[in-house]
Scaffold this motif. Structure first.
Motif, PDB file in Angstrom:
ATOM      1  N   GLU A  25       0.638  -1.338   0.094  1.00 49.18           N
ATOM      2  CA  GLU A  25       0.061   0.054  -0.013  1.00 49.18           C
ATOM      3  C   GLU A  25       0.849   1.207   0.067  1.00 49.18           C
ATOM      4  O   GLU A  25       0.439   2.238  -0.820  1.00 49.18           O
ATOM      5  CB  GLU A  25      -1.048   0.171   1.107  1.00 49.18           C
ATOM      6  CG  GLU A  25      -1.964  -0.865   0.957  1.00 49.18           C
ATOM      7  CD  GLU A  25      -2.820  -0.988   2.296  1.00 49.18           C
ATOM      8  OE1 GLU A  25      -2.409  -0.214   3.260  1.00 49.18           O
ATOM      9  OE2 GLU A  25      -3.901  -1.717   2.535  1.00 49.18           O
ATOM     10  N   ASN A  26       1.881   1.358   0.671  1.00 48.38           N
ATOM     11  CA  ASN A  26       2.679   2.471   0.889  1.00 48.38           C
ATOM     12  C   ASN A  26       4.102   1.952   0.167  1.00 48.38           C
ATOM     13  O   ASN A  26       4.778   1.157   0.958  1.00 48.38           O
ATOM     14  CB  ASN A  26       2.746   2.977   2.150  1.00 48.38           C
ATOM     15  CG  ASN A  26       1.485   3.300   2.814  1.00 48.38           C
ATOM     16  OD1 ASN A  26       0.813   4.148   2.200  1.00 48.38           O
ATOM     17  ND2 ASN A  26       0.859   2.913   3.998  1.00 48.38           N
ATOM     18  N   THR A  27       4.544   3.005  -0.508  1.00 47.15           N
ATOM     19  CA  THR A  27       6.060   3.145  -0.937  1.00 47.15           C
ATOM     20  C   THR A  27       6.837   3.830  -0.301  1.00 47.15           C
ATOM     21  O   THR A  27       8.049   3.709  -0.385  1.00 47.15           O
ATOM     22  CB  THR A  27       6.111   3.150  -2.540  1.00 47.15           C
ATOM     23  OG1 THR A  27       5.600   4.507  -2.744  1.00 47.15           O
ATOM     24  CG2 THR A  27       5.040   2.279  -3.254  1.00 47.15           C
ATOM     25  N   ARG A  55       2.279  11.181  -0.827  1.00 44.70           N
ATOM     26  CA  ARG A  55       1.160  10.775   0.233  1.00 44.70           C
ATOM     27  C   ARG A  55       0.996   9.372   0.545  1.00 44.70           C
ATOM     28  O   ARG A  55       1.062   8.627  -0.313  1.00 44.70           O
ATOM     29  CB  ARG A  55      -0.098  11.371  -0.567  1.00 44.70           C
ATOM     30  CG  ARG A  55      -0.241  12.919  -0.701  1.00 44.70           C
ATOM     31  CD  ARG A  55      -1.805  13.128  -1.202  1.00 44.70           C
ATOM     32  NE  ARG A  55      -1.373  14.413  -1.882  1.00 44.70           N
ATOM     33  CZ  ARG A  55      -2.441  14.756  -2.647  1.00 44.70           C
ATOM     34  NH1 ARG A  55      -3.764  14.382  -2.723  1.00 44.70           N
ATOM     35  NH2 ARG A  55      -2.484  15.730  -3.383  1.00 44.70           N
ATOM     36  N   SER A  66      -1.000   6.133   0.634  1.00 44.78           N
ATOM     37  CA  SER A  66      -1.874   5.825  -0.404  1.00 44.78           C
ATOM     38  C   SER A  66      -3.143   5.175   0.369  1.00 44.78           C
ATOM     39  O   SER A  66      -3.211   4.932   1.592  1.00 44.78           O
ATOM     40  CB  SER A  66      -1.398   4.677  -1.116  1.00 44.78           C
ATOM     41  OG  SER A  66      -1.004   3.354  -0.369  1.00 44.78           O
ATOM     42  N   LYS A  67      -4.315   5.233  -0.254  1.00 47.82           N
ATOM     43  CA  LYS A  67      -5.567   4.499   0.109  1.00 47.82           C
ATOM     44  C   LYS A  67      -5.412   2.936   0.349  1.00 47.82           C
ATOM     45  O   LYS A  67      -4.760   2.361  -0.539  1.00 47.82           O
ATOM     46  CB  LYS A  67      -6.748   4.573  -0.683  1.00 47.82           C
ATOM     47  CG  LYS A  67      -6.897   6.317  -1.092  1.00 47.82           C
ATOM     48  CD  LYS A  67      -7.481   7.002   0.180  1.00 47.82           C
ATOM     49  CE  LYS A  67      -8.134   8.309  -0.278  1.00 47.82           C
ATOM     50  NZ  LYS A  67      -8.528   8.932   0.839  1.00 47.82           N
ATOM     51  N   ASN A  69      -5.513  -0.980  -0.015  1.00 45.85           N
ATOM     52  CA  ASN A  69      -5.939  -1.857  -1.124  1.00 45.85           C
ATOM     53  C   ASN A  69      -7.272  -2.159  -0.727  1.00 45.85           C
ATOM     54  O   ASN A  69      -8.092  -2.374  -1.800  1.00 45.85           O
ATOM     55  CB  ASN A  69      -4.952  -2.901  -0.972  1.00 45.85           C
ATOM     56  CG  ASN A  69      -3.542  -2.524  -1.776  1.00 45.85           C
ATOM     57  OD1 ASN A  69      -3.502  -1.438  -2.587  1.00 45.85           O
ATOM     58  ND2 ASN A  69      -2.452  -3.140  -1.289  1.00 45.85           N
ATOM     59  N   THR A 120      -8.868   8.280  -8.109  1.00 41.09           N
ATOM     60  CA  THR A 120      -7.896   7.290  -7.278  1.00 41.09           C
ATOM     61  C   THR A 120      -8.072   5.797  -7.593  1.00 41.09           C
ATOM     62  O   THR A 120      -7.267   5.133  -7.714  1.00 41.09           O
ATOM     63  CB  THR A 120      -7.992   7.766  -5.865  1.00 41.09           C
ATOM     64  OG1 THR A 120      -7.627   8.960  -5.820  1.00 41.09           O
ATOM     65  CG2 THR A 120      -6.696   6.810  -5.119  1.00 41.09           C
ATOM     66  N   ARG A 159      -5.835   3.180  -9.640  1.00 44.62           N
ATOM     67  CA  ARG A 159      -5.267   1.970  -9.140  1.00 44.62           C
ATOM     68  C   ARG A 159      -5.937   0.764  -9.863  1.00 44.62           C
ATOM     69  O   ARG A 159      -4.961  -0.112 -10.365  1.00 44.62           O
ATOM     70  CB  ARG A 159      -5.774   1.802  -7.770  1.00 44.62           C
ATOM     71  CG  ARG A 159      -5.265   0.563  -6.897  1.00 44.62           C
ATOM     72  CD  ARG A 159      -3.944   0.819  -6.097  1.00 44.62           C
ATOM     73  NE  ARG A 159      -4.103   2.053  -5.292  1.00 44.62           N
ATOM     74  CZ  ARG A 159      -4.309   2.015  -3.982  1.00 44.62           C
ATOM     75  NH1 ARG A 159      -4.181   0.702  -3.299  1.00 44.62           N
ATOM     76  NH2 ARG A 159      -4.008   3.270  -3.308  1.00 44.62           N
TER      77      ARG A 159
END
Length: 77
Positions: A22-24, A28, A30-31, A33, A62, A66
């Motif tokens: 989810e986050n890299t 910002r 991310s929402k 999954n 968004t 995705r």
């Protein structure tokens, strides 16, 4: 509360590891999954336009972005 067209907890447990992180650490946060996937399921099951996606899934752009990314990466195969 689980709503119509949303993934059940037991199904989520089975597939969450197949989705990208989810986050890299860039930009910002991310929402989640699961929220994104539920938005995609709502869209596919209802046949409504992306712009009509309920607000609980976040901005439609968004969810659509995705969806396009995951489709391009053959994630749904």
């Amino acid at each position: 509360m689980l709503r119509r067209h949303e993934i059940k907890d037991q199904d989520w447990e089975r597939i969450q590891g197949l989705l990208p992180p989810e986050n890299t650490g860039e930009g910002r946060p991310s929402k989640p999954n699961r929220v994104m996937l539920n938005g995609m399921l709502w869209k596919v099951k209802t046949g409504a336009p992306w712009r009509d996606l309920p607000e609980r899934f976040g901005p439609w752009k968004t969810v659509y972005s995705r969806f396009r990314l995951w489709s391009k990466d053959d994630l749904f195969q």
